[in-house]
Scaffold this motif. Structure first.
Motif, PDB file in Angstrom:
ATOM      1  N   LEU A 199      -4.240  -8.307  38.858  1.00 26.91           N
ATOM      2  CA  LEU A 199      -5.079  -8.158  39.746  1.00 26.91           C
ATOM      3  C   LEU A 199      -4.516  -8.036  41.250  1.00 26.91           C
ATOM      4  CD1 LEU A 199      -8.055 -10.914  39.101  1.00 26.91           C
ATOM      5  CD2 LEU A 199      -7.882  -8.578  38.680  1.00 26.91           C
ATOM      6  N   PHE A 200      -3.241  -8.636  41.519  1.00 30.56           N
ATOM      7  CA  PHE A 200      -2.617  -8.430  42.553  1.00 30.56           C
ATOM      8  C   PHE A 200      -1.998  -7.053  42.675  1.00 30.56           C
ATOM      9  CE2 PHE A 200       1.128  -9.647  45.544  1.00 30.56           C
ATOM     10  CZ  PHE A 200       0.346  -9.755  46.579  1.00 30.56           C
ATOM     11  N   PRO A 201      -1.137  -6.422  41.648  1.00 31.83           N
ATOM     12  CA  PRO A 201      -0.504  -5.049  41.866  1.00 31.83           C
ATOM     13  C   PRO A 201      -1.892  -4.111  41.860  1.00 31.83           C
ATOM     14  CG  PRO A 201      -0.236  -5.888  39.719  1.00 31.83           C
ATOM     15  CD  PRO A 201      -0.582  -7.177  40.656  1.00 31.83           C
ATOM     16  N   LEU A 257     -13.486 -12.057  40.152  1.00 31.34           N
ATOM     17  CA  LEU A 257     -12.736 -12.181  38.981  1.00 31.34           C
ATOM     18  C   LEU A 257     -11.874 -13.266  39.280  1.00 31.34           C
ATOM     19  CD1 LEU A 257     -12.677 -11.523  35.814  1.00 31.34           C
ATOM     20  CD2 LEU A 257     -11.124  -9.435  36.774  1.00 31.34           C
ATOM     21  N   SER A 258     -11.099 -13.220  40.138  1.00 30.68           N
ATOM     22  CA  SER A 258      -9.796 -14.124  40.357  1.00 30.68           C
ATOM     23  C   SER A 258     -10.453 -15.428  40.552  1.00 30.68           C
ATOM     24  CB  SER A 258      -8.933 -13.669  41.614  1.00 30.68           C
ATOM     25  OG  SER A 258      -9.726 -13.691  42.731  1.00 30.68           O
ATOM     26  N   LEU A 259     -11.455 -15.762  41.251  1.00 34.10           N
ATOM     27  CA  LEU A 259     -11.965 -16.950  41.496  1.00 34.10           C
ATOM     28  C   LEU A 259     -12.730 -17.419  40.162  1.00 34.10           C
ATOM     29  CD1 LEU A 259     -14.024 -16.652  45.064  1.00 34.10           C
ATOM     30  CD2 LEU A 259     -11.983 -17.620  44.371  1.00 34.10           C
ATOM     31  N   LEU A 260     -13.188 -16.541  39.436  1.00 34.74           N
ATOM     32  CA  LEU A 260     -13.667 -17.089  38.027  1.00 34.74           C
ATOM     33  C   LEU A 260     -12.488 -17.487  37.088  1.00 34.74           C
ATOM     34  CD1 LEU A 260     -16.165 -17.245  36.182  1.00 34.74           C
ATOM     35  CD2 LEU A 260     -15.608 -14.763  35.515  1.00 34.74           C
ATOM     36  N   LEU A 261     -11.361 -16.633  37.151  1.00 33.88           N
ATOM     37  CA  LEU A 261     -10.222 -17.334  36.347  1.00 33.88           C
ATOM     38  C   LEU A 261      -9.532 -18.512  36.874  1.00 33.88           C
ATOM     39  CD1 LEU A 261      -8.773 -13.555  35.696  1.00 33.88           C
ATOM     40  CD2 LEU A 261     -10.042 -15.178  33.992  1.00 33.88           C
ATOM     41  N   LEU A 262      -9.452 -18.607  38.075  1.00 34.80           N
ATOM     42  CA  LEU A 262      -8.626 -19.402  38.937  1.00 34.80           C
ATOM     43  C   LEU A 262      -9.362 -20.590  39.427  1.00 34.80           C
ATOM     44  CD1 LEU A 262      -6.113 -17.031  40.609  1.00 34.80           C
ATOM     45  CD2 LEU A 262      -5.804 -18.219  38.307  1.00 34.80           C
ATOM     46  N   TRP A 263     -10.820 -21.011  39.026  1.00 34.82           N
ATOM     47  CA  TRP A 263     -11.408 -21.881  39.742  1.00 34.82           C
ATOM     48  C   TRP A 263     -11.051 -23.270  39.581  1.00 34.82           C
ATOM     49  CZ3 TRP A 263     -13.872 -26.031  37.349  1.00 34.82           C
ATOM     50  CH2 TRP A 263     -14.023 -25.803  35.848  1.00 34.82           C
ATOM     51  N   ARG A 264     -10.055 -23.545  38.597  1.00 32.78           N
ATOM     52  CA  ARG A 264      -9.661 -24.857  38.391  1.00 32.78           C
ATOM     53  C   ARG A 264      -8.361 -25.349  39.253  1.00 32.78           C
ATOM     54  NH1 ARG A 264     -10.873 -27.600  33.610  1.00 32.78           N
ATOM     55  NH2 ARG A 264     -12.282 -26.564  32.205  1.00 32.78           N
ATOM     56  N   GLU A 265      -7.620 -24.227  39.344  1.00 33.49           N
ATOM     57  CA  GLU A 265      -6.534 -24.199  40.451  1.00 33.49           C
ATOM     58  C   GLU A 265      -6.401 -23.043  41.434  1.00 33.49           C
ATOM     59  OE1 GLU A 265      -2.552 -24.980  38.440  1.00 33.49           O
ATOM     60  OE2 GLU A 265      -3.293 -26.526  37.441  1.00 33.49           O
TER      61      GLU A 265
END
Length: 406
Positions: A325-327, A89-97
């Motif tokens: 997602l981090f916490p 999910l994090s890679l999907l959200l942050l794939w631009r940066e």
């Protein structure tokens, strides 16, 4: 040979490989850790932009390989499945940066081998080698010195000796000291305490970093009282609650900062102006659900204002969903676990530093964020016999029903 026999043969070979590959896994894990550290600490300073993206994907690929290997070794427990979903999910959200530190935490913290007694020693050695290489290239003239004037003292300067900003040098040296204390097994000696104190004074004299100096004081005192602090334990839920408070304070203090508020001005002075800087970014950029571009701000003289408050910077750049997602992953790793007071001090110190420097929650800088490595099961108590430990385990659902009937 039938299909079932072939499958059983492959399973037997896989189990034999898993059993005999501990050293290979540990070495690969260390390599993934070192590459992630190069990506998060070295890459932004010394590599051109065209190399950063491929290096980031290489780092995530190697960390993902180690994660899948670890899941196979342990038959994919629930924590691995949660980490896999959160990472995707994090890679999907942050794939631009891409956020290397966040994805690295999701993958490497779960994949850590708790039986590896030399893990922190290898991390310490890798960081020491990297520090020596940076100093070497600085002396050869390939890396510049991030020389800046001290606050209010234009005739005195802070130095970095090739580590970028002086604060980066201070944080790297603090990371080395923390790893040294975490890997120490023998009793403390007066010489070690004096060396840590002198090392803290030297770093402060070179970098003028008050936060790092105070952090050295904290870790030195923790090391001094390690036998006492290691005897007592605290639930992971308590640590999670304190971490959540630090997360909230890191954002709200910056959001509500006003030059007329005495308490916030006092906190801002302690964190050397980080609240005021983060407040300016919050005024310009609204908080969104998804990642967004955050414009750079500058002082009237043209000097850039750096937002080094991790909690505000990550919230603005990554968006609220990726930020939470981090916490969430921290909760999955510490709930139903316990930590010694000794380790709790280092955990809270890391999250406290994150309000001032994002390195505080970078797993490649703060090895204490390997929660599964330092945690202990909640049910087991110190000095228990195996029989007592079995009796202290919680009943399963079937056992509870049977016990209620009898």
């Amino acid at each position: 040979m039938t299909l079932k026999q072939r499958i059983r043969t492959l399973q037997a070979k896989g189990e034999a490989f898993t059993k005999d590959s501990d050293k290979l896994f540990q070495g690969t894990y260390t390599l993934a850790f070192v590459l992630a550290m190069v990506m998060s600490f070295i890459s932004p300073r010394y590599l051109p932009w065209e190399f950063k993206n491929p290096l980031w994907w290489t780092s995530i690929g190697l960390s993902g390989f180690v994660f899948v290997w670890s899941g196979y070794r342990h038959q994919w427990p629930r924590l691995h499945k949660i980490a896999l979903g959160v990472t995707l999910l994090s890679l999907l959200l942050l794939w631009r940066e891409p956020s290397a530190s966040m994805a690295t935490f999701f993958l490497l913290s779960v994949a850590v081998d708790r039986t590896d007694r030399q893990l922190i020693r290898r991390f310490f050695t890798a960081k020491l080698v990297i520090a020596c290489l940076v100093f070497f290239f600085y002396l050869k003239g390939y890396l510049p010195d991030g020389q800046t004037p001290q606050v209010g003292e234009m005739d005195k300067f802070r130095y970095s000796y090739g580590f970028g900003p002086p604060n980066s040098l201070a944080m790297f040296m603090l990371s080395l000291a923390i790893d040294y204390i975490l890997m120490a097994k023998k009793g403390r000696s007066l010489l070690e305490i004096l060396v840590l104190a002198l090392w803290a004074c030297l770093i402060y004299a070179v970098t003028d970093s008050q936060i790092v100096f105070y952090s050295f004081v904290v870790i030195t005192l923790a090391y001094l009282f390690k036998p006492f602090l290691s005897q007592y334990f605290v639930r992971g839920s308590v640590i999670l609650s304190i971490v959540a408070v630090i997360f909230i304070c890191g954002v709200t203090f910056s959001y509500w900062f006003q030059p007329q508020h005495p308490l916030l001005v006092f906190v801002n002075r302690i964190v050397t102006g980080r609240l005021a800087n983060a407040h300016q970014y919050l005024e310009v950029t609204p908080i969104g659900l998804f990642p967004q571009n955050v414009p750079w701000l500058s002082y009237p003289d043209g000097v850039l204002i750096t937002n080094e408050n991790f909690y505000v910077d990550a919230l603005l750049r990554n968006g609220l969903i990726a930020y939470l997602l981090f916490p969430l992953m921290i909760a999955a790793e510490v709930i139903r676990k316990r930590f010694s007071y000794f380790h709790m001090i280092f955990i809270l110190l890391a999250f406290g530093i994150a309000m001032i420097e994002s390195y505080g929650v970078d797993i490649t800088m703060m090895s204490i964020l390997l929660f599964p490595y330092f945690a202990q099961p909640l049910a087991s108590e110190p000095n228990q016999t195996p029989a007592e430990e079995r009796l202290s385990q919680p009943y399963s659902r079937v056992q509870r029903r049977f016990k209620a009937r009898t």
